[in-house]
Scaffold this motif. Structure first.
Motif, mmCIF file in Angstrom:
data_model
loop_
_atom_site.group_PDB
_atom_site.id
_atom_site.type_symbol
_atom_site.label_atom_id
_atom_site.label_comp_id
_atom_site.label_asym_id
_atom_site.label_seq_id
_atom_site.Cartn_x
_atom_site.Cartn_y
_atom_site.Cartn_z
ATOM 1 N N THR A 35 1.051 4.240 13.856
ATOM 2 C CA THR A 35 1.967 5.428 13.220
ATOM 3 C C THR A 35 1.765 5.740 12.290
ATOM 4 O O THR A 35 1.460 4.725 11.473
ATOM 5 C CB THR A 35 2.851 4.664 13.490
ATOM 6 N N PRO A 36 1.201 6.539 11.790
ATOM 7 C CA PRO A 36 0.359 7.238 10.913
ATOM 8 C C PRO A 36 1.761 7.806 9.850
ATOM 9 O O PRO A 36 2.561 8.097 9.897
ATOM 10 C CB PRO A 36 -0.564 8.574 11.200
ATOM 11 N N ILE A 37 1.019 7.519 7.886
ATOM 12 C CA ILE A 37 1.793 7.785 6.932
ATOM 13 C C ILE A 37 1.225 8.303 6.226
ATOM 14 O O ILE A 37 0.075 7.714 5.944
ATOM 15 C CB ILE A 37 2.224 6.475 5.914
ATOM 16 N N THR A 46 4.141 18.839 4.905
ATOM 17 C CA THR A 46 3.496 17.566 5.383
ATOM 18 C C THR A 46 4.030 16.786 7.040
ATOM 19 O O THR A 46 4.063 17.031 8.368
ATOM 20 C CB THR A 46 2.409 16.849 5.121
ATOM 21 N N ARG A 47 5.252 16.474 6.863
ATOM 22 C CA ARG A 47 6.468 16.197 7.352
ATOM 23 C C ARG A 47 6.806 17.508 8.442
ATOM 24 O O ARG A 47 6.488 16.936 9.582
ATOM 25 C CB ARG A 47 7.319 15.909 6.975
ATOM 26 N N GLN A 48 6.931 18.467 7.902
ATOM 27 C CA GLN A 48 7.071 19.462 8.307
ATOM 28 C C GLN A 48 6.828 19.970 9.878
ATOM 29 O O GLN A 48 6.573 20.094 11.189
ATOM 30 C CB GLN A 48 8.363 21.205 8.443
ATOM 31 N N ARG A 49 5.426 20.430 9.168
ATOM 32 C CA ARG A 49 3.695 20.855 10.307
ATOM 33 C C ARG A 49 3.535 19.375 10.714
ATOM 34 O O ARG A 49 3.070 20.173 12.598
ATOM 35 C CB ARG A 49 3.094 20.857 8.829
ATOM 36 N N TYR A 50 3.716 18.261 10.975
ATOM 37 C CA TYR A 50 2.830 17.398 11.467
ATOM 38 C C TYR A 50 3.337 16.411 12.892
ATOM 39 O O TYR A 50 3.326 15.760 12.859
ATOM 40 C CB TYR A 50 1.877 16.688 10.672
ATOM 41 N N GLY A 51 5.074 16.713 12.060
ATOM 42 C CA GLY A 51 5.860 15.276 12.516
ATOM 43 C C GLY A 51 5.542 13.652 12.129
ATOM 44 O O GLY A 51 5.590 13.364 12.922
#
Length: 348
Positions: A35-37, A46-51
């Motif tokens: 699980t990446p952070i 970044t959150r929107q593009r890669y989830g």
């Protein structure tokens, strides 16, 4: 199998297409159990593009909290450890690596392009940071040689972006063909005089080849002004194509005949699409790429003074294509996946 939490650290969320391509490739190569952070300069994007989960890369509290609740810390590719643009950059990345190691996380330096390191103290800091890593992979011989001098085990493989899966961007396929990609960036060696010479050469080249120029600002904050200057001189036969998704950025090169580029990852993306390439080198990493893959080009400091000479060289390159064949390209992609194998060996 239990999930592993990994903090990914790089020049992410800063609008640089090459660094975003490294992040996209790293996410593509991580084991499913991870699980990446992602530490980012633009968390929402970044959150929107890669989830993915994100943390503000400039918030000491958020970074420390992310490390505290994670198992692994990964330097996520590229020229993070260099002191040419700033002496602060290696301090930042080495500082986070040192903190992760003191907290007991597994640490990986992944797909690194080390240097230049012109200061003694940055070399010492870099050596200490790499020495403490559980695994190290590099993307060029110069980096491997430096680590060998420091007696630090490492594996070497082509830049992982060779293996990035691209996707076609909307609308680009509707533009006139044949297409040539142009990717220039500001640099002290790209003086106003040299830039003007290159623009005049592009005008001659476009007229001779009847091509359509795709002007690709890899980092809009810096590259867009140059793209606009070129477009203003060739308005009917060029278009500025600004893309923020690195997979689409790579997809652009699937539909071009040739790329003329300063940007390191623009050359990799173009060569990976079996396009003709011509490099304008401003940095040792670009020069090393040219030498390793026999990409023609010039050092910016040695750029011909006459626009007609530059244009003629580009015209000859365009008329006499020489690109990787399918077997050669697949061999490079397979070797680039060594970076993925390293991740799996440590994290699986």
């Amino acid at each position: 199998m239990a999930q592993i939490r990994a903090v990914l650290c790089g020049y992410y969320g800063k609008g640089n297409g090459g660094d975003e391509a490294l992040l996209a490739t790293l996410l593509q190569m991580l084991p499913k159990t991870v699980t990446p952070i992602v530490l980012s300069g633009n968390c929402s994007e970044t959150r929107q593009r890669y989830g993915v989960q994100v943390g503000d890369r400039m918030s000491a509290l958020r970074v420390f909290q992310a490390l505290q609740r994670s198992d692994v810390f990964i330097w996520g590719g590229g020229s993070l450890i260099q002191d040419t643009t700033s002496a602060i950059s290696p301090l930042y990345y080495a500082g986070l690596m040192g903190m992760a190691q003191r907290l007991g996380l597994k640490t990986i330096a992944w797909a690194q392009g080390i240097g230049p390191l012109n200061r003694n103290f940055t070399r010492k800091i870099a050596k200490a940071a790499f020495t403490g890593c559980d695994a190290v992979s590099v993307r060029d011989r110069g980096s491997a040689q430096l680590l060998a001098e420091w007696q630090i085990p490492n594996v070497i493989a082509p830049d992982p972006v060779w293996a990035l899966a691209g996707k076609p961007p909307k609308g680009v396929g509707d533009l006139p063909a044949p297409r040539v990609a142009i990717c220039l960036r500001p640099h002290p060696q790209l003086t106003p005089e040299r830039l003007n010479t290159l623009i005049q050469a592009l005008k001659l080249f476009q007229t001779a080849t009847d091509t359509f120029l795709l002007l690709l600002p890899f980092q809009a904050a810096s590259d867009l002004t140059i793209a606009q200057q070129i477009h203003s001189q060739i308005p009917d036969h060029s278009k500025i194509v600004s893309l923020t998704d690195p997979r689409e950025l790579k997809g652009v090169f699937e539909g071009i005949e040739m790329a003329i580029a300063m940007r390191y990852h623009a050359l990799i993306m173009a060569a990976g699409a079996k396009s003709q390439c011509f490099a304008l080198s401003y940095d040792p990493k670009v020069s090393q790429l040219m030498a390793e893959y026999e990409i023609p080009g010039w050092e910016l400091s040695q750029l011909p003074e006459a626009a007609s000479d530059i244009a003629q060289t580009w015209i000859e390159r365009y008329a006499n294509p020489s690109a990787f064949d399918k077997t050669q390209l697949q061999a490079i992609i397979d070797r680039a996946k060594i970076h993925q194998e390293l991740l799996h060996s440590v994290l699986s």
